[in-house]
Design an enzyme around this catalytic site. Structure first.
Site, mmCIF file in Angstrom:
data_model
loop_
_atom_site.group_PDB
_atom_site.id
_atom_site.type_symbol
_atom_site.label_atom_id
_atom_site.label_comp_id
_atom_site.label_asym_id
_atom_site.label_seq_id
_atom_site.Cartn_x
_atom_site.Cartn_y
_atom_site.Cartn_z
ATOM 1 N N LYS A 111 0.824 -1.208 0.000
ATOM 2 C CA LYS A 111 0.000 0.000 0.000
ATOM 3 C C LYS A 111 0.859 1.260 0.000
ATOM 4 O O LYS A 111 0.461 2.280 -0.556
ATOM 5 C CB LYS A 111 -0.976 0.004 1.181
ATOM 6 N N LYS A 200 -10.035 -15.409 -12.792
ATOM 7 C CA LYS A 200 -11.014 -15.099 -11.751
ATOM 8 C C LYS A 200 -12.000 -14.025 -12.234
ATOM 9 O O LYS A 200 -11.607 -13.130 -12.988
ATOM 10 C CB LYS A 200 -10.199 -14.560 -10.560
ATOM 11 N N LYS A 203 -13.765 -7.671 -10.378
ATOM 12 C CA LYS A 203 -14.696 -6.552 -10.292
ATOM 13 C C LYS A 203 -14.252 -5.378 -11.135
ATOM 14 O O LYS A 203 -15.035 -4.504 -11.466
ATOM 15 C CB LYS A 203 -14.785 -6.070 -8.844
#
Ligand code: TRP
Length: 337
Positions: A111, A200, A203
């Site tokens: 991050k 996968k 989104k």
């Protein structure tokens, strides 16, 4: 009953993959364990959020879990920031976490790279707040994915360090914190992209291969009916050679709560077209009432607020009890009651 807890990031727009892979199995845990789920809004703000969006997503996550069957009588659902003890215990635990161990956290390193303009102290202390989330509730097991295992390890280290510090050399002193175990999450389906069934369902790709829980049911059915299959004609579960068919069988089996073999038997001898229509109908039959309940809750914020208030009250009783115990151990004067 085993006590289980998990925090959910307020991301708010679940896909069919999130539902069948995570939300549905998490909800079903309420029948076999004492489950606590909370929306980790204090964790979310360690990266910049649009305030209106954050608020909406917080409600949306709660509404999706409830719409998917989470029963606020059997389980506890609340918003992290509504229970002040999380932040309070987090502060105390900061004094039991070392700079060096937090610097080694993979999520912090990732991050920090992605948000290099805002490497704030909250981001650094994120795993300590997560430890507080867990240790407040005497939790036995935390169902988390691979990416969170390191944070659970750290939680255990902090709990053991704290327990040892206040019990060492004290005959008969009881440990303060229950040391939690990481737990493999109850796995639901691993749903793949309908157009690219070896990847996968993501989104971030808003295309024909991804289904969102909020999507119009006609569009959902159409996407399933036009899912990529192979040129064969038998409905078999063969991930290597028939990934498209295998994906649809997995979706169907999870929606119907049956085994993959049972699903496969049901379609033996059927054409792909008929198979896909049946899967589409089953998915729509599952999602339509969920959408209806979701929309009702989102349009009746007062009802949602009430459920979240009850959840926070329940959580607060246990959290305060642990916090008071910790304060006494540390030597902080507990406020008079
Ligand atoms: N860090 C978790 C995630 O990103 C969310 C979380 C916050 C959590 N507090 C928790 C998970 C406590 C389990 C237990 O998914």
């Amino acid at each position: 009953m085993k006590k289980i807890l998990s925090g959910i990031q307020p991301s708010g727009r679940p896909s069919l993959g999130n539902y069948l892979g995570a939300i549905k199995p998490q909800v079903s845990l309420q029948d076999e364990a004492d489950v606590t789920y909370f929306i980790a809004d204090l964790h979310a703000i360690t990266v910049r959020q649009d305030p209106a969006e954050l608020k909406k997503r917080t409600y949306a996550v709660a509404a999706w879990y409830l719409a998917c069957g989470l029963d606020p009588e059997k389980s506890t659902l609340f918003v992290q920031s509504h229970v002040p003890a999380h932040a309070q215990l987090g502060w105390i635990l900061n004094t039991f976490a070392q700079m060096g161990e937090l610097e080694r956290m993979t999520q912090f390193k990732d991050k920090s790279k992605r948000h290099s303009h805002n490497i704030n102290v909250g981001l650094f202390g994120y795993p300590v707040l997560q430890a507080a989330d867990i240790l407040l509730y005497n939790i036995d097991a935390v169902p988390v994915g691979e990416d969170q295992k390191q944070h659970i390890e750290l939680t255990r280290d902090i709990a053991i360090r704290f327990n040892n510090h206040y019990t060492q050399g004290k005959e008969g002193a009881k440990p303060i914190f229950v040391v939690p175990e990481p737990m493999l999450p109850k796995t639901g389906a691993r749903v793949k992209d309908l157009q690219n069934p070896t990847a996968k369902m993501s989104k971030s790709i808003d295309g024909k291969g991804t289904i969102f829980m909020e999507e119009d049911v006609k569009s959902i059915a159409k996407k399933i009916r036009s899912a990529v299959t192979d040129s064969g004609s038998t409905v078999e579960y063969d991930v290597a050679n028939k990934p498209g068919i295998a994906n649809l069988l997995e979706i169907y089996a999870t929606v119907q709560n049956i085994s993959i073999e049972a699903a496969q038997n049901e379609f033996s001898g059927q054409q792909y077209g008929a198979f896909k229509s049946t899967v589409a109908d089953a998915v729509v039959a599952e999602i339509e009432p969920i959408q209806k309940r979701f929309n009702e809750l989102m349009n009746h914020r007062a009802e949602l607020d009430k459920i979240l208030k009850v959840g926070a009250e329940k959580a607060n009783i246990q959290a305060e009890r642990t916090l008071q115990k910790v304060m006494r151990k540390v030597g902080l004067v507990p406020p008079a009651v």
